[in-house]
Structures are given as C-alpha cells and as structure tokens.
Write a protein that holds these residues in place. Structure first.
Motif, PDB file in Angstrom:
ATOM      1  N   GLU A 102      15.682  -7.245   2.256  1.00 24.91           N
ATOM      2  CA  GLU A 102      14.918  -7.485   3.331  1.00 24.91           C
ATOM      3  C   GLU A 102      13.696  -8.788   3.150  1.00 24.91           C
ATOM      4  O   GLU A 102      13.330  -8.706   2.039  1.00 24.91           O
ATOM      5  CB  GLU A 102      14.284  -6.037   3.862  1.00 24.91           C
ATOM      6  CG  GLU A 102      13.193  -5.533   3.339  1.00 24.91           C
ATOM      7  CD  GLU A 102      12.771  -4.106   3.727  1.00 24.91           C
ATOM      8  OE1 GLU A 102      13.229  -3.392   4.638  1.00 24.91           O
ATOM      9  OE2 GLU A 102      11.703  -3.640   3.338  1.00 24.91           O
ATOM     10  N   THR A 103      13.248  -9.196   4.034  1.00 23.97           N
ATOM     11  CA  THR A 103      12.328 -10.280   4.009  1.00 23.97           C
ATOM     12  C   THR A 103      11.119  -9.647   4.697  1.00 23.97           C
ATOM     13  O   THR A 103      11.287  -9.180   5.992  1.00 23.97           O
ATOM     14  CB  THR A 103      12.664 -11.716   4.437  1.00 23.97           C
ATOM     15  OG1 THR A 103      13.150 -11.462   6.014  1.00 23.97           O
ATOM     16  CG2 THR A 103      13.951 -12.233   3.849  1.00 23.97           C
ATOM     17  N   LEU A 104      10.085 -10.105   4.346  1.00 23.11           N
ATOM     18  CA  LEU A 104       8.864  -9.574   5.208  1.00 23.11           C
ATOM     19  C   LEU A 104       7.513 -10.609   4.718  1.00 23.11           C
ATOM     20  O   LEU A 104       7.244 -11.056   3.748  1.00 23.11           O
ATOM     21  CB  LEU A 104       8.657  -8.101   5.108  1.00 23.11           C
ATOM     22  CG  LEU A 104       7.738  -7.516   3.692  1.00 23.11           C
ATOM     23  CD1 LEU A 104       7.324  -6.125   4.368  1.00 23.11           C
ATOM     24  CD2 LEU A 104       8.870  -7.480   2.841  1.00 23.11           C
ATOM     25  N   ARG A 105       6.570 -10.599   5.797  1.00 25.36           N
ATOM     26  CA  ARG A 105       5.476 -11.502   5.526  1.00 25.36           C
ATOM     27  C   ARG A 105       4.193 -10.468   5.447  1.00 25.36           C
ATOM     28  O   ARG A 105       4.022  -9.650   6.232  1.00 25.36           O
ATOM     29  CB  ARG A 105       5.297 -12.231   6.979  1.00 25.36           C
ATOM     30  CG  ARG A 105       6.188 -13.256   7.049  1.00 25.36           C
ATOM     31  CD  ARG A 105       5.747 -14.479   7.817  1.00 25.36           C
ATOM     32  NE  ARG A 105       4.820 -15.423   7.066  1.00 25.36           N
ATOM     33  CZ  ARG A 105       5.438 -16.242   6.296  1.00 25.36           C
ATOM     34  NH1 ARG A 105       6.836 -16.380   5.774  1.00 25.36           N
ATOM     35  NH2 ARG A 105       4.671 -17.050   5.281  1.00 25.36           N
TER      36      ARG A 105
ATOM     37  N   TYR B  73      -3.249  -3.076  -4.094  1.00 25.22           N
ATOM     38  CA  TYR B  73      -1.788  -3.105  -3.737  1.00 25.22           C
ATOM     39  C   TYR B  73      -1.479  -2.133  -2.530  1.00 25.22           C
ATOM     40  O   TYR B  73      -1.127  -2.508  -1.433  1.00 25.22           O
ATOM     41  CB  TYR B  73      -0.511  -3.022  -4.558  1.00 25.22           C
ATOM     42  CG  TYR B  73      -0.461  -4.247  -5.432  1.00 25.22           C
ATOM     43  CD1 TYR B  73      -0.012  -5.590  -4.774  1.00 25.22           C
ATOM     44  CD2 TYR B  73      -0.720  -4.112  -6.638  1.00 25.22           C
ATOM     45  CE1 TYR B  73       0.025  -6.641  -5.461  1.00 25.22           C
ATOM     46  CE2 TYR B  73      -0.826  -5.364  -7.515  1.00 25.22           C
ATOM     47  CZ  TYR B  73      -0.140  -6.540  -6.938  1.00 25.22           C
ATOM     48  OH  TYR B  73      -0.221  -7.568  -7.618  1.00 25.22           O
ATOM     49  N   THR B  74      -1.878  -0.931  -2.650  1.00 27.36           N
ATOM     50  CA  THR B  74      -1.585   0.191  -1.933  1.00 27.36           C
ATOM     51  C   THR B  74      -2.744   0.687  -0.834  1.00 27.36           C
ATOM     52  O   THR B  74      -2.675   1.565  -0.175  1.00 27.36           O
ATOM     53  CB  THR B  74      -0.790   1.528  -2.458  1.00 27.36           C
ATOM     54  OG1 THR B  74      -1.660   1.848  -3.430  1.00 27.36           O
ATOM     55  CG2 THR B  74       0.430   1.179  -2.968  1.00 27.36           C
ATOM     56  N   GLY B  75      -3.946  -0.160  -0.780  1.00 27.14           N
ATOM     57  CA  GLY B  75      -4.882   0.053   0.013  1.00 27.14           C
ATOM     58  C   GLY B  75      -5.628   1.552  -0.212  1.00 27.14           C
ATOM     59  O   GLY B  75      -5.438   2.294  -1.488  1.00 27.14           O
TER      60      GLY B  75
ATOM     61  N   SER C 174       0.196  -4.745   3.043  1.00 26.31           N
ATOM     62  CA  SER C 174       0.903  -4.195   4.156  1.00 26.31           C
ATOM     63  C   SER C 174       1.332  -5.309   5.227  1.00 26.31           C
ATOM     64  O   SER C 174       0.386  -6.187   5.286  1.00 26.31           O
ATOM     65  CB  SER C 174       0.064  -3.049   4.473  1.00 26.31           C
ATOM     66  OG  SER C 174       0.829  -2.390   5.738  1.00 26.31           O
ATOM     67  N   SER C 175       2.313  -5.087   5.963  1.00 26.02           N
ATOM     68  CA  SER C 175       2.927  -5.955   6.910  1.00 26.02           C
ATOM     69  C   SER C 175       2.529  -5.508   8.155  1.00 26.02           C
ATOM     70  O   SER C 175       3.112  -5.904   9.442  1.00 26.02           O
ATOM     71  CB  SER C 175       4.303  -6.428   6.707  1.00 26.02           C
ATOM     72  OG  SER C 175       4.991  -5.252   6.968  1.00 26.02           O
ATOM     73  N   GLY C 176       1.997  -4.420   8.396  1.00 23.41           N
ATOM     74  CA  GLY C 176       1.849  -3.615   9.779  1.00 23.41           C
ATOM     75  C   GLY C 176       1.475  -2.181   9.326  1.00 23.41           C
ATOM     76  O   GLY C 176       1.796  -1.787   8.341  1.00 23.41           O
ATOM     77  N   PRO C 177       0.924  -1.373  10.548  1.00 17.09           N
ATOM     78  CA  PRO C 177       0.463  -0.075  10.014  1.00 17.09           C
ATOM     79  C   PRO C 177       1.784   0.759   9.937  1.00 17.09           C
ATOM     80  O   PRO C 177       2.622   0.808  10.577  1.00 17.09           O
ATOM     81  CB  PRO C 177      -0.236   0.504  11.565  1.00 17.09           C
ATOM     82  CG  PRO C 177      -0.339  -0.861  12.184  1.00 17.09           C
ATOM     83  CD  PRO C 177       0.390  -1.951  11.789  1.00 17.09           C
ATOM     84  N   HIS C 178       1.608   1.558   8.735  1.00 16.56           N
ATOM     85  CA  HIS C 178       2.873   2.457   8.584  1.00 16.56           C
ATOM     86  C   HIS C 178       2.446   3.234   7.319  1.00 16.56           C
ATOM     87  O   HIS C 178       1.207   3.211   6.767  1.00 16.56           O
ATOM     88  CB  HIS C 178       4.007   1.531   8.048  1.00 16.56           C
ATOM     89  CG  HIS C 178       3.992   0.873   6.607  1.00 16.56           C
ATOM     90  ND1 HIS C 178       3.338  -0.203   6.393  1.00 16.56           N
ATOM     91  CD2 HIS C 178       4.622   1.447   5.441  1.00 16.56           C
ATOM     92  CE1 HIS C 178       3.422  -0.446   5.268  1.00 16.56           C
ATOM     93  NE2 HIS C 178       4.232   0.335   4.704  1.00 16.56           N
ATOM     94  N   LEU C 179       3.310   4.270   6.901  1.00 16.26           N
ATOM     95  CA  LEU C 179       2.784   5.313   5.865  1.00 16.26           C
ATOM     96  C   LEU C 179       3.916   4.784   4.615  1.00 16.26           C
ATOM     97  O   LEU C 179       5.005   4.708   4.943  1.00 16.26           O
ATOM     98  CB  LEU C 179       2.827   6.887   6.069  1.00 16.26           C
ATOM     99  CG  LEU C 179       2.891   7.771   4.896  1.00 16.26           C
ATOM    100  CD1 LEU C 179       1.423   7.508   4.211  1.00 16.26           C
ATOM    101  CD2 LEU C 179       3.449   8.992   4.952  1.00 16.26           C
ATOM    102  N   HIS C 180       3.259   4.395   3.662  1.00 17.81           N
ATOM    103  CA  HIS C 180       4.349   4.194   2.398  1.00 17.81           C
ATOM    104  C   HIS C 180       4.132   5.454   1.621  1.00 17.81           C
ATOM    105  O   HIS C 180       3.224   5.840   1.261  1.00 17.81           O
ATOM    106  CB  HIS C 180       3.669   2.956   1.463  1.00 17.81           C
ATOM    107  CG  HIS C 180       4.453   3.143   0.271  1.00 17.81           C
ATOM    108  ND1 HIS C 180       5.716   2.363  -0.099  1.00 17.81           N
ATOM    109  CD2 HIS C 180       4.184   3.463  -0.805  1.00 17.81           C
ATOM    110  CE1 HIS C 180       6.077   2.276  -1.250  1.00 17.81           C
ATOM    111  NE2 HIS C 180       5.308   3.113  -1.977  1.00 17.81           N
ATOM    112  N   TRP C 181       5.371   6.153   1.493  1.00 12.77           N
ATOM    113  CA  TRP C 181       5.393   7.384   0.459  1.00 12.77           C
ATOM    114  C   TRP C 181       6.328   7.236  -0.616  1.00 12.77           C
ATOM    115  O   TRP C 181       7.340   6.666  -0.652  1.00 12.77           O
ATOM    116  CB  TRP C 181       6.190   8.421   1.347  1.00 12.77           C
ATOM    117  CG  TRP C 181       6.017   9.775   0.790  1.00 12.77           C
ATOM    118  CD1 TRP C 181       5.218  10.428   0.267  1.00 12.77           C
ATOM    119  CD2 TRP C 181       7.283  10.702   0.591  1.00 12.77           C
ATOM    120  NE1 TRP C 181       5.492  11.705  -0.315  1.00 12.77           N
ATOM    121  CE2 TRP C 181       6.815  11.900  -0.176  1.00 12.77           C
ATOM    122  CE3 TRP C 181       8.709  10.701   0.886  1.00 12.77           C
ATOM    123  CZ2 TRP C 181       7.784  12.934  -0.501  1.00 12.77           C
ATOM    124  CZ3 TRP C 181       9.487  11.518   0.545  1.00 12.77           C
ATOM    125  CH2 TRP C 181       9.167  12.582  -0.170  1.00 12.77           C
TER     126      TRP C 181
END
Ligand SMILES: [Zn+2]
Length: 293
Positions: free
Chosen positions: A118-121, A216-218, A262-269
């Motif tokens: 996947e690609t992301l900004r 990196y993970t805020g 992060s490319s937008g609000p979400h939860l990284h688990w």
C-alpha cells in the motif's frame, strides 16, 4: 555387549507392553526410555501460538535451541511460540524435556504468507528526519529496547486477548508500505478506524510499561502482559494511564488520535512477542482457541 543390552531393553519394553502396563507406569520405570511424542505443527510469518504442556517438576522447553519461558497454571503449563515477519522459512523444533529427558518434540514447518502493498502520504518531516529528530528517535529506540528486554516471567494476562476496537480495520499486519512515494517499510501492526477522542481499552490485563509521546507513534501506551507479550497503542491524542499502573482487560488507557507518523486519525495496535512484532489478530484468534476451548 551393546547388542545384548539393546536386546534386553527391547525385551523389557516388550514385556511391559505384553503385561499391559500403562504409559504412566512405563515412564515412571527408571530402566526404561521415555517414549518421545512427536507433533507436527505449521506456523507462518507473524504468527503466535500457545503450547499446552503437562505441569511437571524440572520441565524445560527449548525452541530453536533456546530455552523458553514456561508459565505454570493450576493443571497445566503454557508456553508461547512465534515466527518473525522476517523469517528465513527454516523449519525448527521445540523440545519439551522433563528432567533433561526429551518427552515431546514439536516439529514446526514455516508456511508462506503473502502480504500486499500500500502507498500512503505522511508528514515529510517523519520521512527525512532532521538531526534533532534523528537524535530523538534514536534515544526513544534505546528506551523501547530496554522495555522489551524484560517482561513479567509468567502469564500476567487473563484469558483471551480482545481487539481494541470493533471498527473497520484500515490496514492489516504485514502490508508492505511505500511512504510519500519514496520510503519503503512494513506495517507491523493493525490499524483500526477511529476519530480523534475514541476511547481505547486495554486488550488484556497488563502493566503499563510506557505512556509517553514518541516520535514515530506519537502518544503511545505499551502494556506488558508477561511471557514477553507486549501490546502497543499508538497515535493517541491522550494517554490516560501512567507507567507502573496495572490495568485489567477493557480498562480505558487512552484516547485515539493522529499524533506521530500518521496519515490521519486512527488507532495503531501493535503486538510484540519475544522481541518481534506479530499479527495481533492472530493473537486474538489463537488465545481464544487456547483459553476458551
Ligand atoms: Zn499502524
């Protein structure tokens, strides 16, 4: 002489079988070799599995030649086996020994698992780091290494792990990523759709070993669940626990957000087992199968 001894052993085993002795009687008899049980298992990159072992005195488990932690329960013991994302697909064994004598051998074959791309900004400053940010990220990595180097020695969690949120998974474990069309990486966690401020619960009982802002993970919370199993909650807008706290499954630990790379609000688990990030969704499934048979 050797031949005579072998013949004698065969004769003794033969006799005990003939006399209808049980497995237990056979293994408790000193002059007889224990019958080694062989079990074939498969595992894939990013998988984690639990092994149910008999609760015995002087029992040890060696996987890939390394001694593993064993957690004693009321009627059996538990061990954890994982395979790295960066596997070399070499088969390996886990040997369960009682009083240094081999009792069970688990033969693991590493199966292939395909990962999409996947690609992301993201913010360019999280791709081309300034000297200051490089120093910061490096210092934080040292802190993380220290955290992951020690864990509660036995199972500190209770029952199966749960998903942190029931929202749509927007990025699965293991996808190969290209950030801003230039930097390659892998996504070694699971992303859940979440607006800023969504309540984030602990996925199992654990001890808070980190609750702070990382490059990196805020804003990040890390829980130690024992047996070298850690869960990571990243890009939070707020942490609601402090380092040293004990949290129960589903206790509120923070609010989701969009901090760090992060490319937008979400939860990284993220789930780290024995020093490697594994697939959290597999941990949920395997722990459910193991603890709720
Ligand atoms: Zn993520």
């Amino acid at each position: 002489m050797k031949l005579a001894m072998s013949a004698l052993i065969v004769l003794i085993i033969g006799c005990s079988t003939f006399q209808g002795k049980t497995e237990h009687q056979k293994t408790s008899s000193k002059e007889l070799k224990r019958e080694v049980i062989s079990i074939d298992e498969t595992i894939r990159p990013g998988d984690v599995k639990f092994l149910k072992l008999p609760k015995m005195a002087d029992a040890k488990l060696y996987c890939r030649g390394q001694e593993q932690r064993i957690s004693e329960g009321e009627d059996h013991s538990t061990a954890v086996v994982m395979e790295s994302y960066f596997t070399e697909f070499k088969p390996f064994t886990c040997e369960f020994k009682i009083k240094d004598e081999l009792a069970t051998v688990y033969n693991f074959t590493v199966m292939e698992r395909r990962f999409n791309e996947e690609t992301l900004r993201v913010s360019p400053r999280t791709i081309k780091l300034s000297q200051k940010d490089q120093d910061r990220a490096w210092q934080e990595q040292l802190v993380l290494n220290k955290i992951y180097a020690s864990s509660h020695p036995s199972l500190f969690f209770k029952g199966p792990f749960v998903k942190p949120l029931n929202s749509k998974v927007t990025s699965i474990y293991g996808v190969r990523r290209i950030y801003n069309n230039e930097k390659k990486g892998q996504h070694l966690g699971t992303d859940f759709r979440a607006p800023i401020g969504e309540k984030v619960p602990a996925t199992n009982r654990g001890k808070v070993v980190l609750a702070r802002d990382l490059f990196y993970t805020g804003y990040t919370v890390i829980l130690d669940h024992g047996m070298d199993i850690f869960t990571v909650y990243g890009h939070l807008s707020k942490t609601l626990v402090k380092e040293g706290d004990i949290v129960e499954k589903k206790d509120l630990i923070g609010l989701s957000g969009n901090t760090g790379r992060s490319s937008g609000p979400h939860l990284h688990w993220g789930v780290k087992v024995q020093g490697q990030y594994v697939d959290g969704m597999i941990l949920v499934d395997e722990s459910k199968k193991f603890f709720l048979p």
